[in-house]
Every structure is written in C-alpha cells, then in structure tokens.
Design a protein around this motif. Structure first.
Motif, PDB file in Angstrom:
ATOM      1  N   SER B   5      37.307 -33.960  10.774  1.00  0.00           N
ATOM      2  CA  SER B   5      37.376 -33.128  11.990  1.00  0.00           C
ATOM      3  C   SER B   5      36.036 -32.462  12.258  1.00  0.00           C
ATOM      4  O   SER B   5      35.607 -32.349  13.407  1.00  0.00           O
ATOM      5  CB  SER B   5      38.446 -32.052  11.830  1.00  0.00           C
ATOM      6  OG  SER B   5      39.662 -32.653  11.535  1.00  0.00           O
ATOM      7  N   ALA B   6      35.358 -32.027  11.187  1.00  0.00           N
ATOM      8  CA  ALA B   6      34.070 -31.356  11.380  1.00  0.00           C
ATOM      9  C   ALA B   6      33.033 -32.333  11.905  1.00  0.00           C
ATOM     10  O   ALA B   6      32.211 -31.979  12.755  1.00  0.00           O
ATOM     11  CB  ALA B   6      33.604 -30.728  10.056  1.00  0.00           C
ATOM     12  N   ALA B   9      33.690 -32.780  15.518  1.00  0.00           N
ATOM     13  CA  ALA B   9      33.347 -31.580  16.281  1.00  0.00           C
ATOM     14  C   ALA B   9      31.838 -31.472  16.493  1.00  0.00           C
ATOM     15  O   ALA B   9      31.387 -31.032  17.541  1.00  0.00           O
ATOM     16  CB  ALA B   9      33.867 -30.339  15.565  1.00  0.00           C
ATOM     17  N   ARG B  10      31.041 -31.899  15.510  1.00  0.00           N
ATOM     18  CA  ARG B  10      29.604 -31.675  15.648  1.00  0.00           C
ATOM     19  C   ARG B  10      28.855 -32.871  16.226  1.00  0.00           C
ATOM     20  O   ARG B  10      27.657 -32.824  16.390  1.00  0.00           O
ATOM     21  CB  ARG B  10      29.002 -31.270  14.301  1.00  0.00           C
ATOM     22  CG  ARG B  10      28.882 -32.383  13.297  1.00  0.00           C
ATOM     23  CD  ARG B  10      27.911 -32.020  12.236  1.00  0.00           C
ATOM     24  NE  ARG B  10      28.346 -30.833  11.488  1.00  0.00           N
ATOM     25  CZ  ARG B  10      27.764 -30.410  10.386  1.00  0.00           C
ATOM     26  NH1 ARG B  10      26.708 -31.022   9.907  1.00  0.00           N
ATOM     27  NH2 ARG B  10      28.224 -29.346   9.744  1.00  0.00           N
ATOM     28  N   SER B  12      28.418 -35.133  19.444  1.00  0.00           N
ATOM     29  CA  SER B  12      28.864 -35.224  20.830  1.00  0.00           C
ATOM     30  C   SER B  12      29.051 -36.694  21.198  1.00  0.00           C
ATOM     31  O   SER B  12      28.311 -37.563  20.744  1.00  0.00           O
ATOM     32  CB  SER B  12      27.864 -34.539  21.762  1.00  0.00           C
ATOM     33  OG  SER B  12      26.683 -35.277  21.807  1.00  0.00           O
ATOM     34  N   GLU B  15      34.797 -39.704  19.509  1.00  0.00           N
ATOM     35  CA  GLU B  15      36.235 -39.450  19.498  1.00  0.00           C
ATOM     36  C   GLU B  15      36.768 -39.699  18.097  1.00  0.00           C
ATOM     37  O   GLU B  15      36.281 -40.578  17.389  1.00  0.00           O
ATOM     38  CB  GLU B  15      36.960 -40.414  20.461  1.00  0.00           C
ATOM     39  CG  GLU B  15      36.536 -40.305  21.907  1.00  0.00           C
ATOM     40  CD  GLU B  15      37.116 -39.065  22.574  1.00  0.00           C
ATOM     41  OE1 GLU B  15      38.123 -38.530  22.058  1.00  0.00           O
ATOM     42  OE2 GLU B  15      36.547 -38.635  23.599  1.00  0.00           O
ATOM     43  N   ARG B  16      37.808 -38.950  17.750  1.00  0.00           N
ATOM     44  CA  ARG B  16      38.383 -39.079  16.422  1.00  0.00           C
ATOM     45  C   ARG B  16      38.800 -40.525  16.100  1.00  0.00           C
ATOM     46  O   ARG B  16      38.527 -41.041  15.032  1.00  0.00           O
ATOM     47  CB  ARG B  16      39.598 -38.149  16.323  1.00  0.00           C
ATOM     48  CG  ARG B  16      40.152 -38.058  14.931  1.00  0.00           C
ATOM     49  CD  ARG B  16      41.414 -37.216  14.899  1.00  0.00           C
ATOM     50  NE  ARG B  16      41.865 -37.171  13.532  1.00  0.00           N
ATOM     51  CZ  ARG B  16      41.505 -36.247  12.652  1.00  0.00           C
ATOM     52  NH1 ARG B  16      40.694 -35.295  13.019  1.00  0.00           N
ATOM     53  NH2 ARG B  16      41.929 -36.291  11.415  1.00  0.00           N
TER      54      ARG B  16
END
Lengths: 302, 114
Positions: B5-6, B9-10, B12, B15-16
């Motif tokens: 997840s981190a 998030a970092r 740009s 997508e997961r």
C-alpha cells in the motif's frame, strides 16, 4: 542552461503534444537507468527533463516565452534512479544467475582469457533459477502449473501439497544443456505464493475468520464454511462469541511427505446484520436474566 | 522496507492491481512476511522504473518483460565486470595492470579508426 526548445528540438510554437512526443523520444534514448555508467546520457537526460519540466507546464512556458523567467532553476533534484540500487549489491535481487559465479558464466565471459583447461572437456550444463508464483490453494493442495521460460520452453511444475513460500523445486535435466556431451543442468524453481483473501497459513494449519449471524451465534447450528478442500458443515455451539475459535481437524494442509494433515482454525465473527425494527424493539425491552459487564475484566483505571 | 500500500501511495500513476500483476509476473520480487509483501529500496526503485517505462517511454506491458530482462542482464554484466576489475587490481602486479590499460586504450583507439 541551454534554450529548452533547442534541447527538445521543437519549434517555439510547438503544441503540448509535440513537446510530449519530443520529450518521450529523447527520454527513451537517454534514460539513465537504460544507460548505466554513461555520464553523457545522464547529463543529457537531466537537460531533457528540465526542458520538459519547463515547457510541459503551460504556465511556466508562458512565463518563459514572455521572458519573465529564464531556463535556469529547472534542474531537477537528484533522482533516486533504479540504477543507483541495481548497480550495487542490492541489484543482485534481480540477477539472472541468482548471484555468484558459476563455471559456465565465467567461461562465457572470461574463460578463454583466464582458464587453461581444454575446451573439449565434457561439462555439466548450468543450473538455471526461475521463480514461479502460484495461488494459495495450489500451494496448499498441490497442483501442476505450467511455467513459460524466457526462451519460450514450457515446464510443467508439479507442486506437492503443502508447498511453502520460498521452497525450491529441482527439475532434473531441465537447466542449460551440457557441453561436449556433458549432462544438462537442473532447473531450480523458487515458489512464491500469492496471499489468499480469506485463508492464512500457519505451517500445516490454516486460519480463517468466518462471519456468522446473530441468530447463529445465540442459538447455534450448522453453518457452511469454506476449507481448502471445499466447503464443509461446521457446528457452531450456542452462545458463540466473536473470536471463538473452532478447530476442524485434518482440514488444513493435506497430509504429505510423512507429515500429518494440519487443522483448520475457524475464528467466528458475529455480524449483527442490517437494521431490523423487531430486533431493536426486543433488545430495548429485554432485561437480561443476569446483568453482565463484558468489560469487567478490563483495567479501565490505567 | 515498506508495504505494498505504501508503494502504491508514493508512486504516482500506479494502481494497486498493476503492482499485484507485476508481482505475479515476477517483474518485481518483494519479500513476503506472512500474508504481506515488503519492498526493499531496490524494489521500490524498480517499480518506479517500470512505471516510467510504461507511462513516459510508452513501452506496453507485452514488451516490458523483454526490456526488463535486458536491463537485468546489463546490470548483471556490470557487476561481474567490476568483480573482475577488483580481482585484477588486488592480484595483478602493477606493471601488468598498466600494460593491460595501455593495451585496451590502443585497442579502443584502433576500433575508432575503423
């Protein structure tokens, strides 16, 4: 810094699309991760990125065109590129040979320089390492999975039941061919296991959180629960709380290689369900036979 | 080390499900701790590289494994070359090292003239 239009090789009236295209074309050629150790490419890439940073932002581009700002100050900060890691020891994680020198790799590169032994000695082929990612259930129950190698060959990898993360399976004779009549090397296949949405693994045992309704929690009864081998009926005892753990013997990892089958540990989770007027009325009017403080055991004064 | 997840998030543009797919394809090999993925710095930088290759350099996912494999081989070779260079500088006598350097420089000059 140089004129950003010259750096990207576009006209002063170039559109944003032209600029993006020009940038991408140059970045493909000069990207530092694709040109490790090439200081010229790195310097070019910095210039290109800076020029793109200026011209791809319509506001900054306008300011630059009107002479309000110059091309300086667009240098991008130090970029933490892949190269920085990949070029060092950390990059070994993505080695093809799995690190270390094998005789064959040594021969490929420098053998003729540094080795004196005859070129016609039969030599066993090199072992080749691959990674195979499989699903949680394939690893638990065992399965045969096809692995396509970089050279287009396919290997059918037989995963035994109870395969664990990081386990290395050896397929004899499926590595690199031998030389001068030597036998082929082996394929070493490291297994990675994708996490499952509901099950987790604890050695031979498997854990699962199973939602049950309020009625099932209070009255008890048989409910269906998934297991790695397919759904089974589970008897929920009356008055089961959230967190109550039930054990299904032998429903974990199947027996294999002399190890007994593991168990499935089912942790219950009571779901109250959507709002229900009758339930609300009942609870409001209900006086428990004996008053219970579920938090009595908690030390609330600390 | 940081979690999946981190990383999402970092980074740009990531997508997961992209990252999950890349792990299945073994383009990125994070460590695993129980049911969770843990990313080293090198893994995070590699994810960023893959995103750049895809989004800025427009290499589509069908071609990415070829590109990554070639990149891996380049870094692998560089590491091995450095090991040879280190071995030479530790073991070879100075006059041999100088002779090798001179010889290589002459060879390079000759190659340029061709």
């Amino acid at each position: 810094m140089e004129d950003p239009y010259k750096v990207l090789g576009v006209a002063r009236d170039a559109s944003q699309d032209d600029i993006r295209r020009a940038y991408r074309k140059l970045a493909k050629k000069h990207h530092p991760d694709l040109n490790p150790g090439d200081a010229v490419a790195e310097a070019r890439f910095k210039e290109i990125s800076a020029a793109n940073g200026l011209l791809s932002d319509p506001e900054k581009k306008g300011q630059f065109d009107r002479g309000e700002i110059d091309a300086g100050g667009q240098d991008q900060g130090p970029r933490s590129g892949y190269r920085q890691h990949a070029d060092g020891e950390a990059g070994r994680r993505y080695d093809h040979g799995g690190g270390g020198w094998s005789d064959e790799q040594f021969d490929d590169l420098f053998g003729s320089m540094f080795r004196r032994q005859g070129a016609d000695t039969p030599r066993r082929g090199q072992d080749e390492r691959y990674t195979l990612t499989t699903s949680f259930l394939n690893a638990v129950n065992g399965a045969t999975q096809r692995l396509t190698l970089p050279d287009g060959r396919t290997l059918d990898v037989k995963l035994p039941p109870g395969t664990s993360e990081g386990q290395v399976l050896r397929l004899k004779g499926h590595g690199a061919p031998g030389r001068n009549g030597g036998p082929a090397g082996d394929a070493l296949i490291e297994i990675q296991i994708a996490p499952h949405r509901h099950f987790t693994r604890d050695g031979q045992d498997i854990r699962l959180v199973l939602p049950i309704s309020l009625r099932e929690a209070v009255i008890g009864g048989a409910v269906e629960t998934p297991t790695p081998g397919g759904p089974v009926k589970l008897r929920v005892p009356p008055h089961a709380d959230s967190g109550t753990e039930l054990r299904l013997r032998g429903r974990g990892v199947p027996a294999h290689g002399g190890r007994e089958a593991g168990d499935l540990f089912v942790s219950l989770k009571v779901i109250i369900g959507p709002p229900d007027q009758a339930l609300d009325d009942f609870i409001r009017d209900w006086t428990p036979a004996s008053a219970v403080d579920p938090r009595a055991a908690m030390e609330t004064d600390q | 080390m940081i979690t999946l997840s981190a990383v999402v998030a970092r980074t740009s543009g990531l997508e997961r499900q992209d990252l999950e797919r890349w792990i299945v394809e073994a383009w990125v090999n994070p460590e695993r701790d129980g049911g969770e993925f843990l990313f080293h710095d090198v893994d995070v930088a590699r994810v960023q590289l893959i995103v750049e290759l895809r989004d800025q350099l427009e290499i589509d996912e069908a071609a990415l494994p070829v590109v990554l494999s070639l990149i891996d081989q380049v870094y692998d070779l560089r590491r091995r070359m450095r090991q040879v260079a280190e071995a030479l500088s530790e073991i070879a006598p100075q006059d041999l090292r100088h002779a090798l350097a001179d010889h290589l420089a002459r060879r390079r000059g000759a190659a340029r003239r061709l």
